[in-house]
Design a protein around this motif. Sequence first.
Motif, PDB file in Angstrom:
ATOM      1  N   ASP A  27      -6.477  -9.590   1.194  1.00 16.18           N
ATOM      2  CA  ASP A  27      -7.210  -8.974   0.091  1.00 16.18           C
ATOM      3  C   ASP A  27      -6.462  -7.728  -0.359  1.00 16.18           C
ATOM      4  OD1 ASP A  27      -9.020  -7.957  -1.728  1.00 16.18           O
ATOM      5  OD2 ASP A  27     -10.528  -7.415  -0.221  1.00 16.18           O
ATOM      6  N   ALA A  28      -5.837  -7.820  -1.519  1.00 19.25           N
ATOM      7  CA  ALA A  28      -5.122  -6.673  -2.083  1.00 19.25           C
ATOM      8  C   ALA A  28      -5.972  -5.957  -3.121  1.00 19.25           C
ATOM      9  CB  ALA A  28      -3.797  -7.135  -2.687  1.00 19.25           C
ATOM     10  N   GLY A  29      -7.232  -6.341  -3.220  1.00 19.22           N
ATOM     11  CA  GLY A  29      -8.133  -5.748  -4.205  1.00 19.22           C
ATOM     12  C   GLY A  29      -8.203  -4.233  -4.166  1.00 19.22           C
ATOM     13  N   PRO A  30      -8.390  -3.625  -2.995  1.00 19.46           N
ATOM     14  CA  PRO A  30      -8.465  -2.159  -2.958  1.00 19.46           C
ATOM     15  C   PRO A  30      -7.173  -1.479  -3.455  1.00 19.46           C
ATOM     16  CG  PRO A  30      -9.380  -3.084  -0.940  1.00 19.46           C
ATOM     17  CD  PRO A  30      -8.750  -4.219  -1.697  1.00 19.46           C
ATOM     18  N   ILE A  31      -6.039  -2.062  -3.144  1.00 20.12           N
ATOM     19  CA  ILE A  31      -4.767  -1.501  -3.613  1.00 20.12           C
ATOM     20  C   ILE A  31      -4.686  -1.649  -5.130  1.00 20.12           C
ATOM     21  CG2 ILE A  31      -2.246  -1.685  -3.508  1.00 20.12           C
ATOM     22  CD1 ILE A  31      -2.661  -2.888  -0.633  1.00 20.12           C
ATOM     23  N   ARG A  32      -5.030  -2.824  -5.625  1.00 14.73           N
ATOM     24  CA  ARG A  32      -4.996  -3.081  -7.062  1.00 14.73           C
ATOM     25  C   ARG A  32      -5.939  -2.138  -7.808  1.00 14.73           C
ATOM     26  NH1 ARG A  32      -5.094  -8.099  -6.847  1.00 14.73           N
ATOM     27  NH2 ARG A  32      -7.307  -8.315  -6.499  1.00 14.73           N
ATOM     28  N   GLU A  33      -7.141  -1.944  -7.273  1.00 12.29           N
ATOM     29  CA  GLU A  33      -8.116  -1.059  -7.916  1.00 12.29           C
ATOM     30  C   GLU A  33      -7.574   0.359  -8.019  1.00 12.29           C
ATOM     31  OE1 GLU A  33     -11.722  -1.505  -5.655  1.00 12.29           O
ATOM     32  OE2 GLU A  33     -11.898  -3.620  -6.210  1.00 12.29           O
ATOM     33  N   ARG A  34      -6.915   0.827  -6.980  1.00 11.62           N
ATOM     34  CA  ARG A  34      -6.348   2.187  -6.997  1.00 11.62           C
ATOM     35  C   ARG A  34      -5.220   2.273  -8.017  1.00 11.62           C
ATOM     36  NH1 ARG A  34      -5.833   6.769  -7.952  1.00 11.62           N
ATOM     37  NH2 ARG A  34      -4.869   8.278  -6.582  1.00 11.62           N
ATOM     38  N   ILE A  35      -4.382   1.240  -8.068  1.00 15.17           N
ATOM     39  CA  ILE A  35      -3.275   1.218  -9.033  1.00 15.17           C
ATOM     40  C   ILE A  35      -3.819   1.204 -10.458  1.00 15.17           C
ATOM     41  CG2 ILE A  35      -1.401  -0.213  -9.965  1.00 15.17           C
ATOM     42  CD1 ILE A  35      -0.845  -1.124  -7.051  1.00 15.17           C
ATOM     43  N   VAL A  36      -4.785   0.336 -10.725  1.00  5.53           N
ATOM     44  CA  VAL A  36      -5.354   0.235 -12.068  1.00  5.53           C
ATOM     45  C   VAL A  36      -6.029   1.553 -12.466  1.00  5.53           C
ATOM     46  CG1 VAL A  36      -7.113  -0.954 -13.477  1.00  5.53           C
ATOM     47  CG2 VAL A  36      -5.555  -2.273 -12.014  1.00  5.53           C
ATOM     48  N   ALA A  37      -6.744   2.146 -11.524  1.00 10.71           N
ATOM     49  CA  ALA A  37      -7.379   3.441 -11.817  1.00 10.71           C
ATOM     50  C   ALA A  37      -6.330   4.483 -12.194  1.00 10.71           C
ATOM     51  CB  ALA A  37      -8.203   3.904 -10.616  1.00 10.71           C
ATOM     52  N   GLU A  38      -5.231   4.484 -11.486  1.00 11.41           N
ATOM     53  CA  GLU A  38      -4.145   5.432 -11.779  1.00 11.41           C
ATOM     54  C   GLU A  38      -3.540   5.139 -13.144  1.00 11.41           C
ATOM     55  OE1 GLU A  38      -1.900   8.772 -11.122  1.00 11.41           O
ATOM     56  OE2 GLU A  38      -3.520   8.037  -9.842  1.00 11.41           O
TER      57      GLU A  38
ATOM     58  N   SER B 255       0.830  -1.211   0.000  1.00  9.18           N
ATOM     59  CA  SER B 255       0.000   0.000   0.000  1.00  9.18           C
ATOM     60  C   SER B 255       0.865   1.262   0.000  1.00  9.18           C
ATOM     61  CB  SER B 255      -0.928  -0.013   1.217  1.00  9.18           C
ATOM     62  OG  SER B 255      -1.720   1.150   1.246  1.00  9.18           O
ATOM     63  N   THR B 256       1.874   1.279   0.861  1.00  9.08           N
ATOM     64  CA  THR B 256       2.790   2.427   0.935  1.00  9.08           C
ATOM     65  C   THR B 256       3.537   2.620  -0.377  1.00  9.08           C
ATOM     66  OG1 THR B 256       3.045   2.122   3.318  1.00  9.08           O
ATOM     67  CG2 THR B 256       4.768   3.372   2.192  1.00  9.08           C
ATOM     68  N   ASP B 257       4.016   1.511  -0.960  1.00 11.85           N
ATOM     69  CA  ASP B 257       4.727   1.594  -2.237  1.00 11.85           C
ATOM     70  C   ASP B 257       3.809   2.107  -3.349  1.00 11.85           C
ATOM     71  OD1 ASP B 257       7.041   0.700  -1.038  1.00 11.85           O
ATOM     72  OD2 ASP B 257       7.031  -1.276  -2.014  1.00 11.85           O
ATOM     73  N   ALA B 258       2.552   1.662  -3.337  1.00  7.13           N
ATOM     74  CA  ALA B 258       1.601   2.115  -4.359  1.00  7.13           C
ATOM     75  C   ALA B 258       1.353   3.611  -4.241  1.00  7.13           C
ATOM     76  CB  ALA B 258       0.290   1.338  -4.242  1.00  7.13           C
ATOM     77  N   VAL B 259       1.156   4.103  -3.023  1.00 14.83           N
ATOM     78  CA  VAL B 259       0.950   5.543  -2.818  1.00 14.83           C
ATOM     79  C   VAL B 259       2.163   6.331  -3.302  1.00 14.83           C
ATOM     80  CG1 VAL B 259       0.685   7.341  -1.050  1.00 14.83           C
ATOM     81  CG2 VAL B 259      -0.725   5.274  -0.954  1.00 14.83           C
ATOM     82  N   ALA B 260       3.370   5.846  -2.976  1.00 16.52           N
ATOM     83  CA  ALA B 260       4.594   6.539  -3.411  1.00 16.52           C
ATOM     84  C   ALA B 260       4.700   6.553  -4.931  1.00 16.52           C
ATOM     85  CB  ALA B 260       5.827   5.875  -2.795  1.00 16.52           C
ATOM     86  N   ALA B 261       4.385   5.425  -5.590  1.00 17.47           N
ATOM     87  CA  ALA B 261       4.466   5.363  -7.052  1.00 17.47           C
ATOM     88  C   ALA B 261       3.416   6.255  -7.701  1.00 17.47           C
ATOM     89  CB  ALA B 261       4.314   3.917  -7.525  1.00 17.47           C
ATOM     90  N   ILE B 262       2.241   6.341  -7.097  1.00 14.05           N
ATOM     91  CA  ILE B 262       1.193   7.229  -7.613  1.00 14.05           C
ATOM     92  C   ILE B 262       1.636   8.674  -7.465  1.00 14.05           C
ATOM     93  CG2 ILE B 262      -1.139   8.101  -7.148  1.00 14.05           C
ATOM     94  CD1 ILE B 262      -1.873   5.102  -6.475  1.00 14.05           C
ATOM     95  N   THR B 263       2.164   9.003  -6.304  1.00 13.91           N
ATOM     96  CA  THR B 263       2.635  10.370  -6.042  1.00 13.91           C
ATOM     97  C   THR B 263       3.737  10.766  -7.017  1.00 13.91           C
ATOM     98  OG1 THR B 263       2.062  10.174  -3.705  1.00 13.91           O
ATOM     99  CG2 THR B 263       3.638  11.894  -4.289  1.00 13.91           C
TER     100      THR B 263
END
Length: 174
Positions: A159-170, A127-135
């Motif tokens: 369940d990594a679904g919420p993280i995946r959904e945010r990444i895919v949306a980005e 989750s932290t890595d995803a936020v950093a990559a999005i930022t």
Amino acid sequence: MTGGSEPSVAARDDLAGVVDLFAWLTREELSRAVSELAFKRRTEADREAIDAAIEVAVAEYALVPAPREALSTEGDGIGEAADPLAVGPAAFPSLPADAEDLPHILDVPDRAVDRETLSAAVLDRLSTDAVAAITDGNAGRLEVLADVTYDVEAWAPVDAGPIRERIVAELDGA
């Protein structure tokens, strides 16, 4: 363990295989194990190449930092500065040649990893890595992390679904 300028997937999986022999290792112990394997093969161990291979394995979730509360040992006594690593969700652990001798070469006590605690830490890191990559707007990193969301769900009951959904949306520009 490496053939070119960058560590190969096989190198990451070999590193994971070495760690898997012991349940977990510190970075220093893993580096020493790789150096021992090089010695057995009568080759030189390039410390920078070993460190780079470990960094790639960690960045790609083949190896993951293991929180102390996920580790059990028999009289281990590793210092607070030690950086323990465990096999991660993106690994396909394989044993490099002569690795079966490592438990006899390295002085490492019996160890275990609490998979539930480790998987929770990996999910937090993801989750932290995803936020950093999005930022950072790092699409390449987001693609790697999207793959890891599937790996982690196959690896542990999370369940990594919420993280995946945010990444895919980005990635889709949402």
